[in-house]
Write an enzyme that holds these catalytic residues in place. Structure first.
Site, PDB file in Angstrom:
ATOM      1  CD  GLU A   1      -7.204  -5.171   9.029  1.00 58.00           C
ATOM      2  OE1 GLU A   1      -8.381  -5.112   8.592  1.00 58.00           O
ATOM      3  OE2 GLU A   1      -6.289  -5.734   8.408  1.00 58.00           O
TER       4      GLU A   1
ATOM      5  NE  ARG B   1      -2.370  -9.420  15.989  1.00 57.02           N
ATOM      6  CZ  ARG B   1      -2.959  -9.061  14.851  1.00 57.02           C
ATOM      7  NH1 ARG B   1      -4.246  -9.304  14.678  1.00 57.02           N
ATOM      8  NH2 ARG B   1      -2.269  -8.471  13.889  1.00 57.02           N
TER       9      ARG B   1
ATOM     10  CG  ASP C   1      -4.401  -6.205   5.263  1.00 52.11           C
ATOM     11  OD1 ASP C   1      -5.246  -6.895   5.871  1.00 52.11           O
ATOM     12  OD2 ASP C   1      -3.542  -5.541   5.852  1.00 52.11           O
TER      13      ASP C   1
ATOM     14  CG  ASN D   1      -5.230  -9.960   6.440  1.00 55.31           C
ATOM     15  OD1 ASN D   1      -5.942  -9.266   7.168  1.00 55.31           O
ATOM     16  ND2 ASN D   1      -3.909  -9.843   6.430  1.00 55.31           N
TER      17      ASN D   1
ATOM     18  CG  ASN E   1      -5.456 -10.394  11.310  1.00 53.67           C
ATOM     19  OD1 ASN E   1      -5.134  -9.392  11.946  1.00 53.67           O
ATOM     20  ND2 ASN E   1      -5.223 -10.516  10.019  1.00 53.67           N
TER      21      ASN E   1
ATOM     22  CD  GLU F   1       3.348 -10.537   9.997  1.00 54.92           C
ATOM     23  OE1 GLU F   1       3.828 -10.786   8.863  1.00 54.92           O
ATOM     24  OE2 GLU F   1       3.013  -9.397  10.362  1.00 54.92           O
TER      25      GLU F   1
END
Length: 286
Positions: A18, A98, A194, A146, A100, A119
């Site tokens: 990522e 967490r 994303d 995101n 992201n 999620e």
């Protein structure tokens, strides 16, 4: 116009690659393997790679002014000094949640997103983190926070909460997003938006998780370019290289019984467009 073909830049096997970010001061690409708890660097001119192990899952890593990194971890936002010393900037552990994706705003603050591991809708948020650790919640009750990116003039910010299938856009007012509205909606069956980046022309490039594509939308929201990828789960994209013309794409292999051989690698589309220079986090590492 001939579309650039994807090449492997870094032959990695990240579980959940990522957050590609071009660190102009160091001339290298930063990216993370969230579930591997690793921050990676890659210098395309020399091929040199480094790996920093974090003690928690790491959603994003961005360069700091003066050196070091700011990282969006499971339990909050921390900083690594140039000598590797770690300190918390914001320590806010929430069971089952967490960090992201994250991005540095034009004013040098960090916009850090969170999500629940399961999620669950409403379990995450987007928070603005100032260099002194002061926080301002921008978007509460999101699912999977995101992609974040700003227009070239800094007057607009784009944002993705992936399960909505939308890229939203807001006006910037007093360093905060206002007037949130839908910019584009990704059709069912095409994957989920994303990570994203904005180019010098104000076009929005977005990775489609489970869509095997990078898409580019004009400032008016028109889809004008589709880049097909060999892997089903691209996660994010960013321009890099000395002239900011190469588009780097992180990918994931998590959740795939038989992952593609390139899944987990960092891909590159040479000469894909004209990127914007990024801003380092304004906080000086301690």
């Amino acid at each position: 116009m001939r579309r650039p073909a994807a090449e492997v830049a870094v032959p990695a096997s990240a579980e959940l690659g990522e957050g590609p970010t071009w660190d102009a001061a160091a001339g290298r690409l930063l990216w993370v393997d969230i579930l591997g708890s690793r921050v990676h660097t890659y210098d395309p001119s020399s091929g040199r790679r480094t790996v920093l192990a974090t003690e928690q899952h790491v959603g994003a890593a961005k360069p700091c002014a003066g050196g070091g990194l700011v990282v969006n971890l499971r339990d909050g936002v921390g900083r690594y000094a140039p000598d590797g010393a770690f300190s918390w900037l914001v320590h806010d552990p929430v069971p089952g949640r967490r960090g992201n994706d994250a991005a540095v705003a034009p004013d040098g603050t960090l916009w850090a997103g969170t999500m629940r591991y399961d999620e669950a809708p409403g379990g995450g948020n987007l928070t603005r983190v100032a260099p002194d650790g002061t926080t301002t919640e921008l978007f509460p009750a999101v699912a999977v926070s995101n992609g974040i990116g700003w227009s070239p003039d800094g007057t607009l910010v784009y944002y993705v909460d992936s399960p909505t299938r939308r890229i939203d856009v807001c006006r910037m007012q007093d360093q905060r997003p206002v007037g949130r509205r839908e910019f584009v909606s990704v059709e069912a069956g095409a994957g989920f938006p994303d990570g994203l980046t904005v180019d010098a022309a104000g076009c929005v490039w977005v990775a489609l998780w489970d869509g095997a594509q990078i898409r580019r939308y004009t400032p008016g929201g028109t889809l004008d370019r589709v880049v097909e990828l060999p892997v089903p789960r691209p996660t994010a994209c960013a321009f890099g290289g000395q002239d900011l013309r190469d588009l780097y794409v992180t990918t994931a292999r998590v959740g795939r019984r038989r992952p593609h051989p390139m899944a987990g690698a960092v891909l590159v589309l040479p000469g894909a467009g004209d990127g914007l220079a990024g801003v380092p986090f304004a906080g000086q590492p301690t």
